[in-house]
Scaffold this motif. Structure first.
Motif, PDB file in Angstrom:
ATOM      1  N   ASN A 122       0.774  -1.176  -0.067  1.00 12.33           N
ATOM      2  CA  ASN A 122      -0.082  -0.051   0.130  1.00 12.33           C
ATOM      3  C   ASN A 122       0.789   1.373  -0.002  1.00 12.33           C
ATOM      4  O   ASN A 122       0.344   2.285   0.115  1.00 12.33           O
ATOM      5  N   ARG A 123       2.129   1.147  -0.171  1.00 10.96           N
ATOM      6  CA  ARG A 123       3.032   2.295  -0.112  1.00 10.96           C
ATOM      7  C   ARG A 123       2.678   3.263  -1.441  1.00 10.96           C
ATOM      8  O   ARG A 123       3.127   4.609  -1.160  1.00 10.96           O
ATOM      9  N   GLY A 124       2.140   2.969  -2.287  1.00  9.68           N
ATOM     10  CA  GLY A 124       1.821   3.964  -3.366  1.00  9.68           C
ATOM     11  C   GLY A 124       0.437   4.577  -3.125  1.00  9.68           C
ATOM     12  O   GLY A 124      -0.043   5.439  -3.977  1.00  9.68           O
ATOM     13  N   ASP A 125      -0.071   4.198  -2.022  1.00 10.78           N
ATOM     14  CA  ASP A 125      -1.483   4.971  -1.762  1.00 10.78           C
ATOM     15  C   ASP A 125      -1.276   6.425  -1.405  1.00 10.78           C
ATOM     16  O   ASP A 125      -0.423   6.728  -0.839  1.00 10.78           O
ATOM     17  N   TYR A 126      -1.926   7.138  -1.709  1.00  5.29           N
ATOM     18  CA  TYR A 126      -1.840   8.591  -1.300  1.00  5.29           C
ATOM     19  C   TYR A 126      -2.035   8.805   0.292  1.00  5.29           C
ATOM     20  O   TYR A 126      -2.759   8.393   0.742  1.00  5.29           O
ATOM     21  N   PHE A 127      -1.038   9.822   0.532  1.00  2.74           N
ATOM     22  CA  PHE A 127      -0.996  10.106   2.109  1.00  2.74           C
ATOM     23  C   PHE A 127      -2.020  11.215   2.498  1.00  2.74           C
ATOM     24  O   PHE A 127      -1.711  12.197   2.283  1.00  2.74           O
ATOM     25  N   LEU A 132       1.016  13.300  -2.289  1.00  3.60           N
ATOM     26  CA  LEU A 132       2.201  12.513  -2.213  1.00  3.60           C
ATOM     27  C   LEU A 132       1.748  11.391  -1.742  1.00  3.60           C
ATOM     28  O   LEU A 132       0.833  11.163  -0.881  1.00  3.60           O
ATOM     29  N   THR A 133       2.499  10.078  -2.007  1.00  3.25           N
ATOM     30  CA  THR A 133       2.181   8.769  -1.547  1.00  3.25           C
ATOM     31  C   THR A 133       2.842   8.595  -0.206  1.00  3.25           C
ATOM     32  O   THR A 133       3.847   9.387   0.109  1.00  3.25           O
ATOM     33  N   TYR A 134       2.476   7.403   0.252  1.00  2.38           N
ATOM     34  CA  TYR A 134       3.257   6.961   1.825  1.00  2.38           C
ATOM     35  C   TYR A 134       4.634   6.977   1.332  1.00  2.38           C
ATOM     36  O   TYR A 134       5.569   7.400   2.270  1.00  2.38           O
ATOM     37  N   GLU A 135       5.012   6.351   0.470  1.00  8.81           N
ATOM     38  CA  GLU A 135       6.423   6.198   0.040  1.00  8.81           C
ATOM     39  C   GLU A 135       7.354   7.568  -0.537  1.00  8.81           C
ATOM     40  O   GLU A 135       8.316   7.642   0.142  1.00  8.81           O
ATOM     41  N   ASP A 136       6.604   8.504  -1.204  1.00  9.07           N
ATOM     42  CA  ASP A 136       7.127   9.773  -1.170  1.00  9.07           C
ATOM     43  C   ASP A 136       7.107  10.498   0.014  1.00  9.07           C
ATOM     44  O   ASP A 136       8.273  11.170   0.280  1.00  9.07           O
ATOM     45  N   ILE A 137       6.330  10.520   1.156  1.00  7.57           N
ATOM     46  CA  ILE A 137       6.325  11.121   2.196  1.00  7.57           C
ATOM     47  C   ILE A 137       7.947  10.341   3.183  1.00  7.57           C
ATOM     48  O   ILE A 137       8.484  11.218   3.701  1.00  7.57           O
ATOM     49  N   GLU A 176       6.141  -1.849  -9.700  1.00 10.07           N
ATOM     50  CA  GLU A 176       5.384  -0.721 -10.540  1.00 10.07           C
ATOM     51  C   GLU A 176       4.236  -0.756  -9.915  1.00 10.07           C
ATOM     52  O   GLU A 176       3.413   0.555  -9.591  1.00 10.07           O
ATOM     53  N   LYS A 177       3.328  -1.760  -9.335  1.00 14.57           N
ATOM     54  CA  LYS A 177       1.959  -2.082  -9.005  1.00 14.57           C
ATOM     55  C   LYS A 177       2.145  -1.134  -7.495  1.00 14.57           C
ATOM     56  O   LYS A 177       1.198  -0.472  -7.083  1.00 14.57           O
ATOM     57  N   GLU A 178       3.216  -1.524  -6.813  1.00 23.06           N
ATOM     58  CA  GLU A 178       3.202  -1.012  -5.297  1.00 23.06           C
ATOM     59  C   GLU A 178       3.370   0.408  -5.291  1.00 23.06           C
ATOM     60  O   GLU A 178       2.640   1.170  -4.500  1.00 23.06           O
ATOM     61  N   LEU A 179       4.218   1.006  -6.094  1.00 24.96           N
ATOM     62  CA  LEU A 179       4.657   2.374  -6.348  1.00 24.96           C
ATOM     63  C   LEU A 179       3.421   3.316  -6.960  1.00 24.96           C
ATOM     64  O   LEU A 179       3.123   4.463  -6.553  1.00 24.96           O
ATOM     65  N   GLY A 180       2.735   2.760  -8.013  1.00 29.36           N
ATOM     66  CA  GLY A 180       1.738   3.267  -8.743  1.00 29.36           C
ATOM     67  C   GLY A 180       2.314   4.161  -9.744  1.00 29.36           C
ATOM     68  O   GLY A 180       1.793   4.930 -10.471  1.00 29.36           O
TER      69      GLY A 180
END
Length: 266
Positions: A122-127, A132-137, A176-180
């Protein structure tokens, strides 16, 4: 001979990167340098998020963000202060140096009185309503060392600053799927190794987002970002992040960076 020397010197004048080995131009090395830059051991700052929808309606969320290194492991926690609708919400991430170990992330929602773990899937979900996504944050404008294959595309200036332009393609379909993202481009300042701009494409190949980083200046002798603007071209939504009162000397106890602290708050 003199003519050849003059031509070479003129070429170097026009291209300040001439003579640099191809290894230094490698996209993977550029990504690594964004991770190697000095961030201090700890940081306390105010983070203000402005969320604007396609109709121009704006919502403002004020938070306090704390970051601390435990050896090479980085921990980041964000506590929401206002408005009342999100007050008490808190987010915690453990960024492990071991690439084979999934990072841990938790989100505390006071309305549910529950702490929820964010899985790697779910790290590509928006925060929390931002762009920004959880990964971006978690990355804080750094570039992932492990998720992408990089290719250096060239050099461009962003706001007068010389930048390397690198293209990033996820290493496999699951990432790719995880990050979006199916592809991304990063503009990396060649002097301070901070991202000044990025663009990303969704998994269908559509142009998705533009991120612009500005007002980068030294605080306590550490290069520090003060402003990030993110535009989602698909939804026409945008988020502005403003970082204020940055303090690298703040004494931050280890207890702030626990799941229990998410419930207790600051």
């Amino acid at each position: 001979m003199k003519t050849i020397l003059l031509i070479v010197m003129f070429a170097i004048f026009l291209n300040p990167f001439a003579g640099i080995s191809q290894e230094l131009m490698n996209g993977q090395l550029i990504a690594q340098k964004t991770n190697d830059r000095n961030e201090g051991v700890s940081l306390k700052r105010d983070l203000i998020m402005e969320l604007k929808d396609k109709r121009g309606k704006t919502r403002v969320r004020k938070t306090v963000a704390l970051r601390k290194y435990f050896g090479k492991e980085k921990r980041l926690v964000i506590f929401y202060k206002t408005p009342t609708s999100v007050k008490g919400t808190a987010f915690l991430t453990f960024d492990y140096p071991d690439a084979t170990k999934d990072d841990d992330q938790w989100l505390y929602l006071p309305a549910l009185r529950k702490t929820r773990r964010i899985s790697a899937a779910n790290r590509g979900d928006y925060f929390l309503g931002t762009d920004l996504t959880y990964e971006d944050i978690k990355l804080e404008t750094k570039i992932s060392n492990n998720d992408y294959n990089y290719k250096t595309m060239g050099r461009e200036k962003i706001d007068g600053h010389d930048c390397y332009v690198i293209e990033a393609i996820p290493k496999d379909a699951s990432i790719e799927k995880e990050l979006g993202y199916s592809k991304a481009k990063f503009w990396i300042d060649s002097q301070i190794w901070m991202m000044r701009k990025s663009e990303s494409w969704d998994t269908a190949g559509n142009f998705l987002k533009t991120v612009k980083v500005s007002d980068i200046k030294k605080v306590q002798n550490i290069w520090t970002i003060h402003h990030i603007n993110v535009v989602n071209h698909k939804t026409k939504h945008q988020t502005t992040f403003k970082f204020e009162n940055n303090d690298y000397d703040a004494a931050l106890g280890d207890d702030y960076f626990t799941k229990e602290a998410l419930v207790d708050g600051l």
